[in-house]
Motif scaffolding. Structure first.
Motif, PDB file in Angstrom:
ATOM      1  N   ALA A  19      -5.339  -4.614 -13.964  1.00 10.02           N
ATOM      2  CA  ALA A  19      -4.504  -5.214 -12.914  1.00 10.02           C
ATOM      3  C   ALA A  19      -3.560  -4.173 -12.323  1.00 10.02           C
ATOM      4  O   ALA A  19      -3.317  -4.143 -11.106  1.00 10.02           O
ATOM      5  N   CYS A  20      -3.027  -3.306 -13.176  1.00 10.83           N
ATOM      6  CA  CYS A  20      -2.128  -2.241 -12.720  1.00 10.83           C
ATOM      7  C   CYS A  20      -2.871  -1.262 -11.810  1.00 10.83           C
ATOM      8  O   CYS A  20      -2.365  -0.873 -10.755  1.00 10.83           O
ATOM      9  N   ASN A  21      -4.082  -0.895 -12.203  1.00  6.80           N
ATOM     10  CA  ASN A  21      -4.872   0.025 -11.372  1.00  6.80           C
ATOM     11  C   ASN A  21      -5.183  -0.590 -10.010  1.00  6.80           C
ATOM     12  O   ASN A  21      -5.151   0.101  -8.986  1.00  6.80           O
ATOM     13  N   ARG A  22      -5.465  -1.890 -10.008  1.00  9.78           N
ATOM     14  CA  ARG A  22      -5.708  -2.567  -8.722  1.00  9.78           C
ATOM     15  C   ARG A  22      -4.458  -2.539  -7.853  1.00  9.78           C
ATOM     16  O   ARG A  22      -4.531  -2.310  -6.643  1.00  9.78           O
ATOM     17  N   ALA A  23      -3.304  -2.770  -8.475  1.00  7.19           N
ATOM     18  CA  ALA A  23      -2.036  -2.748  -7.734  1.00  7.19           C
ATOM     19  C   ALA A  23      -1.762  -1.351  -7.172  1.00  7.19           C
ATOM     20  O   ALA A  23      -1.303  -1.207  -6.031  1.00  7.19           O
ATOM     21  N   ILE A  24      -2.048  -0.331  -7.962  1.00  6.45           N
ATOM     22  CA  ILE A  24      -1.847   1.052  -7.514  1.00  6.45           C
ATOM     23  C   ILE A  24      -2.724   1.351  -6.296  1.00  6.45           C
ATOM     24  O   ILE A  24      -2.249   1.884  -5.277  1.00  6.45           O
ATOM     25  N   LEU A  25      -4.000   0.998  -6.389  1.00 13.05           N
ATOM     26  CA  LEU A  25      -4.932   1.266  -5.285  1.00 13.05           C
ATOM     27  C   LEU A  25      -4.543   0.491  -4.034  1.00 13.05           C
ATOM     28  O   LEU A  25      -4.618   1.008  -2.916  1.00 13.05           O
ATOM     29  N   GLU A  26      -4.084  -0.740  -4.232  1.00  9.29           N
ATOM     30  CA  GLU A  26      -3.691  -1.571  -3.091  1.00  9.29           C
ATOM     31  C   GLU A  26      -2.443  -1.019  -2.400  1.00  9.29           C
ATOM     32  O   GLU A  26      -2.388  -0.928  -1.174  1.00  9.29           O
ATOM     33  N   ARG A  27      -1.442  -0.621  -3.196  1.00  8.09           N
ATOM     34  CA  ARG A  27      -0.162  -0.210  -2.612  1.00  8.09           C
ATOM     35  C   ARG A  27      -0.141   1.226  -2.115  1.00  8.09           C
ATOM     36  O   ARG A  27       0.816   1.634  -1.470  1.00  8.09           O
ATOM     37  N   MET A  28      -1.176   2.013  -2.400  1.00  3.92           N
ATOM     38  CA  MET A  28      -1.201   3.374  -1.851  1.00  3.92           C
ATOM     39  C   MET A  28      -1.911   3.408  -0.498  1.00  3.92           C
ATOM     40  O   MET A  28      -2.024   4.461   0.127  1.00  3.92           O
ATOM     41  N   GLN A  29      -2.369   2.238  -0.027  1.00  4.99           N
ATOM     42  CA  GLN A  29      -3.040   2.178   1.266  1.00  4.99           C
ATOM     43  C   GLN A  29      -2.030   2.329   2.402  1.00  4.99           C
ATOM     44  O   GLN A  29      -0.854   1.979   2.272  1.00  4.99           O
ATOM     45  N   SER A  30      -2.518   2.857   3.524  1.00  8.19           N
ATOM     46  CA  SER A  30      -1.682   3.056   4.713  1.00  8.19           C
ATOM     47  C   SER A  30      -2.610   3.210   5.910  1.00  8.19           C
ATOM     48  O   SER A  30      -3.721   3.742   5.768  1.00  8.19           O
ATOM     49  N   PRO A  31      -2.172   2.760   7.096  1.00 10.67           N
ATOM     50  CA  PRO A  31      -2.992   2.997   8.294  1.00 10.67           C
ATOM     51  C   PRO A  31      -3.081   4.482   8.654  1.00 10.67           C
ATOM     52  O   PRO A  31      -3.945   4.879   9.436  1.00 10.67           O
ATOM     53  N   VAL A  32      -2.196   5.285   8.081  1.00  8.07           N
ATOM     54  CA  VAL A  32      -2.269   6.743   8.288  1.00  8.07           C
ATOM     55  C   VAL A  32      -3.267   7.277   7.263  1.00  8.07           C
ATOM     56  O   VAL A  32      -2.955   7.387   6.072  1.00  8.07           O
ATOM     57  N   ALA A  33      -4.453   7.608   7.701  1.00 14.18           N
ATOM     58  CA  ALA A  33      -5.595   7.866   6.804  1.00 14.18           C
ATOM     59  C   ALA A  33      -5.344   8.963   5.779  1.00 14.18           C
ATOM     60  O   ALA A  33      -5.847   8.889   4.643  1.00 14.18           O
ATOM     61  N   LEU A  34      -4.570   9.974   6.141  1.00 13.88           N
ATOM     62  CA  LEU A  34      -4.355  11.096   5.218  1.00 13.88           C
ATOM     63  C   LEU A  34      -3.601  10.649   3.959  1.00 13.88           C
ATOM     64  O   LEU A  34      -3.790  11.222   2.884  1.00 13.88           O
ATOM     65  N   ILE A  35      -2.763   9.615   4.086  1.00 14.73           N
ATOM     66  CA  ILE A  35      -1.944   9.180   2.939  1.00 14.73           C
ATOM     67  C   ILE A  35      -2.814   8.657   1.796  1.00 14.73           C
ATOM     68  O   ILE A  35      -2.754   9.188   0.684  1.00 14.73           O
ATOM     69  N   PRO A  36      -3.658   7.633   2.019  1.00 13.83           N
ATOM     70  CA  PRO A  36      -4.504   7.187   0.902  1.00 13.83           C
ATOM     71  C   PRO A  36      -5.528   8.233   0.474  1.00 13.83           C
ATOM     72  O   PRO A  36      -5.891   8.304  -0.708  1.00 13.83           O
ATOM     73  N   GLN A  37      -5.955   9.076   1.410  1.00 14.42           N
ATOM     74  CA  GLN A  37      -6.921  10.123   1.076  1.00 14.42           C
ATOM     75  C   GLN A  37      -6.319  11.118   0.085  1.00 14.42           C
ATOM     76  O   GLN A  37      -6.915  11.436  -0.947  1.00 14.42           O
TER      77      GLN A  37
END
Length: 315
Positions: free
Chosen positions: A3-21
């Motif tokens: 659940a923690c890993n899912r939360a991490i992946l979800e909250r590191m998303q951003s419309p600025v593509a370089l950020i999650p990359q």
């Protein structure tokens, strides 16, 4: 942890593509996830009942990992590191500017997760830890290349840059579970001592580990002139000739290709690695002792074994 890993992946998303990359390059590379594990285990140890409407410990575990990841991104820029977790570091791959800015983004995300939790006490604990980490890193910078640094100052550095977040990660578990000062204090002491042991072993591994196992370049601390216990112990126990060597490579930053091998030889001869690991074992013992107030359970055993893993990963 899932659940923690899912939360991490979800909250590191951003419309600025370089950020999650860029964030995914470091976060998806694995790592031990030790700090969020401590938050989850501490909360459950204190009786926190997880459920669909009881996920505070998961959000705060993700928050702790974001604080840690942000500091790693910044540290690699400061240290000019090229390897992290066995892969090219983010700054080597994406550049220093992107690494610093994405580190800032992850710090900001961590504060969003704190505010979403809604507890001023939790926010105080984690924001204080964030400030202490920064102080520890700056203090380390002021001791760089200085062989006259007292061991006490070195321990102050590693308390700031490493142990403070371990302590906070554990303490918020007790807060989430609604426990009192006794449990909070015990888990804070546990986390502090575990963090101290962890960093001491990390500093020993820089002079004693296989590079593939370590996941970063062996000898980085020497090249950067970092003052760690293996160096301080070897310098204190060395001959006059040995001291001149350390003064040249650490204080004068005058290094040749063969110096790392000679440094490793001196550290082995003087027993500096053993001295460092012995010190780590003292902190590990104090960490396990802090858990004595809790009744025996599988989670208590897990946390005690986490301490043993920390000190024995050098072998």
């Amino acid at each position: 942890m899932q659940a923690c890993n899912r939360a991490i992946l979800e909250r590191m998303q951003s419309p600025v593509a370089l950020i999650p990359q860029l964030a995914a390059h470091l976060i998806a590379a694995g790592g031990k996830r030790l700090r969020p594990l401590l938050t989850l285990a501490s909360a459950r140890l204190c009786g926190y009942e997880a459920g669909p409407d009881h996920q505070r410990h998961v959000g705060l575990a993700a928050c702790v990992e974001f604080i840690h990841t942000a500091t790693l991104l910044h540290d690699d820029v400061v240290d000019e590191s090229t390897l992290r977790r066995g892969l090219e570091s983010a700054n080597a791959l994406f550049g220093n500017k992107a690494s610093v800015l994405v580190g800032d983004f992850l710090f900001a995300r961590s504060f969003q997760l704190m505010t979403a939790d809604g507890s001023l006490q939790v926010m105080a604990i984690l924001s204080d830890a964030s400030a202490t980490i920064a102080e520890g890193e700056v203090l380390q910078m002021t001791t760089q290349n200085d062989l006259s640094t007292p061991v006490e100052r070195y321990l102050e550095v590693i308390h700031g840059k490493t142990a403070a977040l371990f302590a906070a990660a554990c303490r918020v578990g007790a807060v989430v579970a609604g426990k009192g000062k006794k449990e909070e204090s015990a888990l804070e002491i546990f986390g502090t001592n575990l963090g101290m042991a962890f960093q001491l072993v990390d500093d020993a591994l820089d002079y004693a580990a296989d590079q593939q196992v370590l996941g970063k370049t062996v000898g980085d601390d020497l090249r950067e002139g970092k003052i760690t216990l293996p160096v301080l112990a070897a310098y204190a126990a060395g001959s006059d000739e040995d001291k001149k060597f350390w003064e040249r490579v650490i204080e004068a930053s005058d290094q040749e290709e063969s110096d790392l091998d000679h440094a490793l030889k001196l550290i082995t001869q003087t027993g500096a690695i053993k001295a460092t690991l012995d010190k780590a074992a003292e902190y590990a013992e104090a960490a396990v002792k802090a858990l004595e107030i809790f009744p025996d359970s599988e989670l208590k055993d897990l946390l005690a074994r986490t301490v043993l893993y920390t000190v024995h990963r050098a072998h």
